[in-house]
Design an enzyme around this catalytic site. Sequence first.
Site, PDB file in Angstrom:
ATOM      1  N   GLY A  54       0.809  -1.214   0.000  1.00 34.05           N
ATOM      2  CA  GLY A  54       0.000   0.000   0.000  1.00 34.05           C
ATOM      3  C   GLY A  54       0.841   1.262   0.000  1.00 34.05           C
ATOM      4  O   GLY A  54       0.552   2.222  -0.719  1.00 34.05           O
ATOM      5  N   CYS A  55       1.888   1.262   0.789  1.00 28.57           N
ATOM      6  CA  CYS A  55       2.754   2.439   0.875  1.00 28.57           C
ATOM      7  C   CYS A  55       3.505   2.661  -0.425  1.00 28.57           C
ATOM      8  O   CYS A  55       3.743   3.798  -0.833  1.00 28.57           O
ATOM      9  CB  CYS A  55       3.703   2.303   2.060  1.00 28.57           C
ATOM     10  SG  CYS A  55       2.817   2.264   3.639  1.00 28.57           S
ATOM     11  N   THR A  56       3.864   1.581  -1.099  1.00 24.64           N
ATOM     12  CA  THR A  56       4.529   1.697  -2.398  1.00 24.64           C
ATOM     13  C   THR A  56       3.565   2.286  -3.420  1.00 24.64           C
ATOM     14  O   THR A  56       3.930   3.194  -4.176  1.00 24.64           O
ATOM     15  CB  THR A  56       5.056   0.327  -2.856  1.00 24.64           C
ATOM     16  OG1 THR A  56       6.026  -0.125  -1.903  1.00 24.64           O
ATOM     17  CG2 THR A  56       5.688   0.401  -4.230  1.00 24.64           C
TER      18      THR A  56
END
Length: 156
Positions: A46-48
């Site tokens: 998700g952060c990527t």
Amino acid sequence: MSIRLEPGDTAPDFTLTDDTGAPVSLADFHGRKVILYAYPKAMTPGCTTQACDFTESLDRLQGEGYDVVGVSPDSPASLAKFRERDHLTIRLLSDPDKAMLTAYGAFGEKKNYGKVVQGVIRSTFVVDEAGKIANAWYNVKATGHVAKLRRDLGLD
């Protein structure tokens, strides 16, 4: 429940280290608008997605006068690997003590897979040229958030 910033609040000042080891303060952005986004952990799916979406939108956002800065508890070395691995062009800041994240209400109780835990609350803040909160979004979704942000800011 942690604090929640509202439009018109003074953005809490901070000095953090970026992925190159350089100190970065909120005051460095005085006179420009800055999008600060808090994310839990570098190099996770998700952060990527979110970091890549901000990178893809960076030229447009900068053209409209916005700088973009991601903040997580990761070490500067981890952030440097994240930047290199995913070809990120946004600035990444390390907040290992979670002081800035806490001051912005982006660290505290949240639900993770149905359990209440302490952690980074995925959030985005727009700080105006005078250092005031223009917008604050909490518990945002990683996927699609940047597109929604651009619409909310009238950029699409």
